[in-house]
Design an enzyme around this catalytic site. Structure first.
Site, PDB file in Angstrom:
ATOM      1  N   HIS A 163       0.832  -1.225   0.000  1.00 46.22           N
ATOM      2  CA  HIS A 163       0.000   0.000   0.000  1.00 46.22           C
ATOM      3  C   HIS A 163       0.855   1.259   0.000  1.00 46.22           C
ATOM      4  O   HIS A 163       0.422   2.290   0.507  1.00 46.22           O
ATOM      5  CB  HIS A 163      -0.946   0.029   1.207  1.00 46.22           C
ATOM      6  CG  HIS A 163      -1.690  -1.247   1.443  1.00 46.22           C
ATOM      7  ND1 HIS A 163      -2.926  -1.511   0.899  1.00 46.22           N
ATOM      8  CD2 HIS A 163      -1.344  -2.360   2.133  1.00 46.22           C
ATOM      9  CE1 HIS A 163      -3.323  -2.714   1.264  1.00 46.22           C
ATOM     10  NE2 HIS A 163      -2.374  -3.262   2.012  1.00 46.22           N
ATOM     11  N   GLU A 297       9.262   8.439 -16.986  1.00 42.41           N
ATOM     12  CA  GLU A 297       7.863   8.825 -17.233  1.00 42.41           C
ATOM     13  C   GLU A 297       7.422   8.436 -18.644  1.00 42.41           C
ATOM     14  O   GLU A 297       6.296   7.994 -18.856  1.00 42.41           O
ATOM     15  CB  GLU A 297       7.707  10.332 -17.036  1.00 42.41           C
ATOM     16  CG  GLU A 297       7.926  10.776 -15.613  1.00 42.41           C
ATOM     17  CD  GLU A 297       8.048  12.293 -15.527  1.00 42.41           C
ATOM     18  OE1 GLU A 297       7.053  12.938 -15.231  1.00 42.41           O
ATOM     19  OE2 GLU A 297       9.152  12.812 -15.782  1.00 42.41           O
TER      20      GLU A 297
END
Ligand code: ARG
Length: 467
Positions: A163, A297
């Site tokens: 998480h 990216e």
């Protein structure tokens, strides 16, 4: 080559009484992108002509003239000396027209017992086989770089996350090896796609085979195919091997993208786990302090278009009646794009990883100040006889107390620890150190140095199996 008695100059124009509209020529022509298949197309034609000659379907002299002519075209094409013509529509007819221009009558016999429908299936299968091989070797280089980082960092402790919250300590080697596993599966996926493509469709004709006594097995052998297709309708309308390849590209891009997401996060001021080399970063035109992880990216971003290609072909194929339909020409651009994109991304990622600086001390600090040894504290108490569920609750209380004091579990004195449980002893400090938290996770597949070393040996063996 215009035949004055015919209304159409096209190779297939015998039954047409007027020229196609110029827009139409441009619209349906595929030479702009299928020129990339010239090598496969010529090799396929050389094998076909050789077999036609051997079977006595055309004369040995014609077969020889065709093969020589095709070899000449191949070397001219390799040297960039051929001007591909849009009015000749596609790679098949460009080459056939050129051949006839160069060798005359014999050239017109090349297409005996063959259709562009089995021809394009052949070319694409050959291309896919080669391209899967190239992807495999590109990924092998990437995996080797990951492995060499892993080798240097079997003792470099870092936080493992669930998480995106610090969870338990692992090592940078273990983290890298997770990606090596993914890349190994990708290589296996490309090997399976290559095997799916390894079927010769030649002899299927337009859809229903041919009346000529072709030797299909001979053509397959000449071209290095291990088997021939079993059904002519299926052979000309099957694009599963293209989909398999694009799926392999998609899953692989997903893996690269996940690593790039981590590299982008890790290079942020919030993490500062790595510094990406200036060679793979860029600046901002406005903000002088910026150094952006553009390469990471872009790889993450390009993943979307590779998925898009896979989905577009799945949608293209789903409504097609048997057998060949021109819709299927739409397979090539996304296939080529997916393969090119993956190749570029894997190459850049490999360089970016090889040149990145890993800040291992900071990684280790982040591991130790995030209660990543809480499970081990519970395990410690359970080891002294307390039921695990109870131990979990006791340690939950310790974590709460430490959080409010802004300290770690091992910053508490033994007396303080004993306020939570009398089972704590001096040995707790050693048991809860980051080093032993990792070292004790030594099951196969775990982060302990010995387990990771075994995994690395296994990975090296698996990598060596690919050629
Ligand atoms: N350019 C076509 C393709 O890529 C080759 C096959 C064309 N066949 C035909 N009958 N038009 O699919």
């Amino acid at each position: 080559m215009r035949n004055e008695n015919r209304a159409s100059a096209k190779l297939w124009g015998g039954g047409f009484d007027r020229e196609t509209d110029a827009w139409m020529d441009d619209f349906h022509a595929s030479i702009r992108f299928d020129r990339r298949l010239y090598r496969q197309d010529i090799q396929g034609s050389i094998a076909h002509a050789t077999m036609l000659g051997e079977q006595g379907i055309i004369s040995a002299a014609d077969a020889r003239a065709i093969v020589d002519g095709l070899r000449g075209i191949l070397s001219d094409a390799d040297a960039g000396r051929i001007a591909w013509r849009v009015d000749a529509e596609d790679i098949h007819m460009n080459i056939e027209a050129l051949l006839t221009e160069r060798i005359g009558e014999a050239g017109k016999r090349l297409h005996t017992g063959r259709s562009r429908n089995d021809q394009i299936a052949l070319d694409t299968r050959m291309y896919v086989k080669d391209a899967c091989g190239s992807s495999i070797s590109r990924l092998k280089t990437l995996a080797e770089t990951m492995l060499s980082i892993a080798r240097r960092h079997t003792e470099s402790i870092m936080p493992g996350y669930t998480h995106l919250q610090r969870a338990q300590p692992v090592t940078l080697a273990h983290h890298m090896m997770a990606y090596v596993e993914m890349v190994l599966r990708d290589m296996e996926r490309f090997a399976r796609a290559r095997d799916a493509a390894d079927v010769s469709p030649l002899g299927s004709g337009a859809l229903a085979g041919t009346t000529y006594p072709l030797d299909r097995a001979r053509v397959a052998e000449l071209l290095g195919f291990s088997r021939i297709s079993a059904n002519s309708l299926d052979a000309v309308s099957d694009r599963d091997y293209v989909l398999d390849t694009m799926y392999a590209c998609s899953v692989c891009m997903m893996h690269l993208s996940r690593l790039c997401e981590e590299l982008a996060l890790w290079s942020s001021l919030e993490f500062r786990f790595i510094t990406i080399s200036d060679a793979y970063a860029t600046g901002s035109s406005m903000m002088p302090q910026k150094k952006n992880p553009d390469a990471a990216e872009l790889i993450r971003g390009k993943t979307g278009r590779v998925y898009g290609g896979l989905l577009s072909l799945l949608v293209t194929m789903k409504g097609l009646p048997l057998a060949y339909n021109k819709d299927m020409q739409e397979d090539k651009e996304p296939l080529f794009d997916a393969l090119d994109t993956l190749d570029n991304c894997a190459r850049i990622l490999e360089r970016m990883l090889a040149t990145a600086a890993f800040h291992t001390q900071r990684m280790a600090r982040r591991a130790s100040d995030g209660f990543t040894n809480a499970t081990d504290a519970a395990d410690y108490l359970a080891g002294k006889g307390m039921p695990f569920r109870e131990a979990h609750e006791v340690v939950g209380g310790i974590v709460r107390a430490c959080a409010s004091r802004e300290c770690g579990i091992t910053d508490l004195t033994l007396d303080e620890l004993r306020e939570f449980s009398q089972l704590f002893d001096e040995d707790a400090y050693e048991a809860l150190s980051m080093k032993s938290c990792v070292a004790r996770r030594n099951l196969p597949g775990g982060p302990a140095a010995e387990s990771v070393e075994a995994a690395m040996l296994e990975a090296v063996k698996r990598l060596a199996e690919f050629c």
